[in-house]
Design an enzyme around this catalytic site. Sequence first.
Site, PDB file in Angstrom:
ATOM      1  CG  ASP A   1      -1.974  -1.066   1.170  1.00 39.14           C
ATOM      2  OD1 ASP A   1      -1.960  -1.832   0.182  1.00 39.14           O
ATOM      3  OD2 ASP A   1      -2.797  -1.148   2.097  1.00 39.14           O
TER       4      ASP A   1
ATOM      5  CD  GLU B   1     -24.116 -14.241 -14.473  1.00 39.78           C
ATOM      6  OE1 GLU B   1     -24.594 -13.232 -13.930  1.00 39.78           O
ATOM      7  OE2 GLU B   1     -24.010 -14.381 -15.701  1.00 39.78           O
TER       8      GLU B   1
ATOM      9  CE  LYS C   1     -32.129 -11.931  -8.014  1.00 40.33           C
ATOM     10  NZ  LYS C   1     -32.125 -10.717  -7.196  1.00 40.33           N
TER      11      LYS C   1
ATOM     12  CG  ASP D   1     -29.036  -8.515  -0.685  1.00 39.26           C
ATOM     13  OD1 ASP D   1     -29.807  -7.863  -1.412  1.00 39.26           O
ATOM     14  OD2 ASP D   1     -29.190  -8.666   0.532  1.00 39.26           O
TER      15      ASP D   1
ATOM     16  CE1 TYR E   1     -26.630  -7.791 -14.464  1.00 39.15           C
ATOM     17  CE2 TYR E   1     -25.865  -7.296 -12.247  1.00 39.15           C
ATOM     18  CZ  TYR E   1     -26.758  -7.097 -13.269  1.00 39.15           C
ATOM     19  OH  TYR E   1     -27.789  -6.218 -13.118  1.00 39.15           O
TER      20      TYR E   1
ATOM     21  CE  LYS F   1     -27.578 -12.952 -16.428  1.00 44.29           C
ATOM     22  NZ  LYS F   1     -26.384 -12.098 -16.256  1.00 44.29           N
TER      23      LYS F   1
ATOM     24  CE  LYS G   1     -35.941 -13.324  -4.982  1.00 45.94           C
ATOM     25  NZ  LYS G   1     -35.432 -12.058  -4.588  1.00 45.94           N
TER      26      LYS G   1
ATOM     27  CB  CYS H   1     -44.854 -22.907  39.387  1.00 44.15           C
ATOM     28  SG  CYS H   1     -44.369 -24.347  38.419  1.00 44.15           S
TER      29      CYS H   1
ATOM     30  CB  CYS I   1     -40.970 -22.829  39.899  1.00 45.02           C
ATOM     31  SG  CYS I   1     -41.653 -24.117  40.952  1.00 45.02           S
TER      32      CYS I   1
END
Length: 669
Positions: free
Chosen positions: A34, A114, A116, A118, A226, A290, A314, A408, A426
Amino acid sequence: MAKTSAAGRIAELRRTVDYHNHRYFVVDDPEISDAEYDLLLRELQELEAEHPELQTPDSPTQRVGATPVDAFQPVRHPVALLSLANAFDLDELTAWHARTSKLLEGEPFGMVCELKIDGLAVAITYEDGMLVTGATRGDGETGENVTQNLRTVRSIPLSTPPGQSPRRFEVRGEVYMPRSGFERMNRQRAEAGQPLFANPRNAAAGALRQLDPKSTASRPLDIFVYSLGWSDDAMPGNHWDTLKRLADLGFKLNPHNRLCGAVEEVEDYFREWVEKREELDYGIDGVVIKVNSFELQARLGEVGRDPRWAIAYKFPATQAVTRLLDIRVNVGRTGSLNPYAILEPVNVGGVTVKMATLHNEDDIRRKDLRVGDWVVVERAGEVIPQVVEPVLDRRTGKEKKFTMPRRCPVCKTKVVRLPGEAMHYCVNTSCPAQLIQLLKHFVGRGMMDIDGLGESLALAFIEAGLVRDVADLYDLTVEQLQGLERMGEKSSRNVIDAIAASKSRPLDRLIFALGIRHVGGETAKLLAEAFPSLDALSKAEAEELAEVPGVGPKIAESIAAYFGEERNRRVIERLKQRGVDPRHEVRATEGPQPLAGLSFVITGKLDSMSRQAAEETVRSLGGTPQGNVTKKTSYAVVGAGAGSKLQKAQQLGIPLLTERQFLEMAGRE
DNA sequence: CTGCCTCGAGTTCG
DNA sequence: CTCGAGGCAG
């Protein structure tokens, strides 16, 4: 520096920075540190500052340069972003495949699977190799112009290699926030007293809708591209090859895309990811399938807004809304009153949920749950369902608040709630509810381990009056058992044998089995070390007990109180008379101790052994098995389907071991 | 007293 | 798996 050489150096630096940017953010395999990257970027910034006339919009220094906007302009998508039809189970997927086959008159077709993601769908347009517009999906026809914000996403290239890409084209992808970044961000927001985001998806949506791109730049957004939306030059004739082209152009694709031939392979892909979804650093809510060939896609066409050549499969929802029908109360082994919810049966994550624990009265009050409420039920990842919250919009006012019963529910003794404690109890030690729970505990695995004696049989013993306490078990005869329902001679004999066999359980198991409050398996081991027999333990004073490391005043008091009760003393006496009186044996530690001083957390499912066996292995080699990841954990052994413990281990930077590495370390390989 | 860490107790569905 | 609570070190 002369102008020409400055131009040359700037061009070179841009190429180098772009390259390392791609290695870091897209390929996820950086070649330089970095710090080195920062040096290059800073040099470029300085040169550009000295030569503003050489500045270009695709320079890596220009990701966050734009000024805030007042509002997002609408952008019309030249080719609409379609939604996908959903399949929710294997049958619907099979039906889709059959329908597609039929429409293609039996012609074989490949499919691309692929994940899906979120997140939020976006469309990004390039002209002459430069990013010009980025837009949200919107309603599919028109979205919002979020170009300045998308430019800050480091895995989105600002330019594409010259000469290799179409003059104008649009890529589509899903912008998301990695879980790790989400948690980091929420932690920072919590420290700063800012409101938290509910989930990574909301956080990503919020980030993309920031009016000032500087805010977006500070959020950990990422993208998976995608598809190609459209292009004014020839591109490959199928989806799979198009994806490969897009990767060559520098776009970030999901590494788990897969080309499948048969519908069975698609099902395998789906099943694989239902299981492994928790391992990913981003949320997925299903898989997308697809048809690979564009020609076949065109032949299949669309119905309404849904293309016939693709389907979203899903995952079972992990949340559901249902009615809280009633709140009832169980009595636990310790006498604790445990409220639980009776729910209108609802399918959550593939199983029907009818009940869920509600822990205690405070928890119910905190969530403001009322009988009659519509409630959100969750079963995310874990097995145990939880009532998350009431749906306040659906309240009618007829819902009833819950109060813990004053007596109780089983024996009608007045319940007690000690100040500072969360549970009601109790306190009647001979409450039948407690007896059944205690009996269940006594015979359970890890305690006296009596095979064939489960809850129903334990209940039958009590109801038939055969058993009033655990010592009575050892007086049972085959004849008595045969008198009970569904008990033949053979199974009765087996149970009696198993009861007899339990007499030789080690002392610590017996101590654990007694069910003394605050005394579990671990504490029982400590006690057995310190007091070699039941007799010695029962005669110990509270002060003596508290001497044992790991035993403090509370536990000591609880043990002393247990043995102080006349009823318990009689049970102990009768157990001894019946031959249940083990002595603590000092087991010589043998063999090598390669794991001495190390602690291990086992998470997920191992192939070659159960978790218990793995923990036993650790112990036998001198190591300490832990239930939870802490910063003192030496290693986390990661099996299949590891969840929150893996995440915690990664957060704390605990070294991870595969099962194989663990076995090697243990010398079992 | 505070902040770990560890342990105990209860837990759903099939 | 999660919460609550006990033990103990600083």
